[in-house]
Each structure stands twice: as structure tokens, then as C-alpha cells.
Write an enzyme that holds these catalytic residues in place. Sequence first.
Site, PDB file in Angstrom:
ATOM      1  CB  CYS A   1      13.289 -10.167  11.976  1.00 51.77           C
ATOM      2  SG  CYS A   1      14.210 -11.305  10.629  1.00 51.77           S
TER       3      CYS A   1
ATOM      4  CB  CYS B   1      -0.905   0.216   1.225  1.00 47.24           C
ATOM      5  SG  CYS B   1      -0.080   0.322   2.718  1.00 47.24           S
TER       6      CYS B   1
END
Length: 129
Positions: free
Chosen positions: A116, A47
Site C-alpha cells: 500500500c 532517488c
Amino acid sequence: MKKSNEDWKESLSEEQYRILRQKNTEQAFSGEYLNNKQPGIYICAGCGNPLFSSENKFDSGSGWPSFYDSIDNRHIEKVIDKSSGMIRTEVECASCGGHLGHVFDDGPAPTGLRYCINSSSLSFESENE
Ligand code: FE
């Protein structure tokens, strides 16, 4: 931002869909941004929400792009994830709900956090362009 699975399949690559929408993880050391050291902003591949800055990127040795902070904590959502026989904190895009990766508390100062993140969940906007 609400999109049907069909809409997502159309707008994302197969790998992006597998990770962002189905919460899979890309293979370690395979992602395109792992060794990217250019200055710029990492945005959500789903997005366009700005998520991480190159200023907070570090080499964790984990095989995935790692950051010790987000651009803005309101841009991400942290969710308890009990899958795979572990208790981890999942990181999602707060705007589209896309799966980004996980956050661990073994990162460097000043936050002590290690985000991560899958390369496939991100797009990179270089500062040099
Ligand atoms: Fe998003």
C-alpha cells in the site's frame, strides 16, 4: 545515499518531503497514480530506484496505489512500525531510506501481499514514451 534534510527539502516537493522523509501518509483517494493503468515502472521519487511494475498493480479499493509484488526485494526495506497504536510493516526505499508505505498480508495471489504505497513517494516511467 546520504542527503541532509535541507538537501531533501530542496529536491522534493513539500508533499513528497512530508511523506518520504517524515513518514506521513497522503490522503486516501488523492494520489496521482491511484487509477493509473498505463504500462510502466514506478520508481522512488527521492532517488529513482525502480520499485514497482504496472504488471503487479491491482485495485485494492484502499485509496492508495497497491501492488502485490515489488520489482526486486533488494530494492525495498521492510521495517516493523509500531506507530499509531498498530503493528505494521513499513516499506522503505532500500537506496535512500525514503518512506513508501506499508505492506499487508491480505493481497491477491501469487504473493498474498498488498503493498500500500503513497503516490507521492513514486514517479512513473511510462513504457509508451
Ligand atoms: Fe529512494
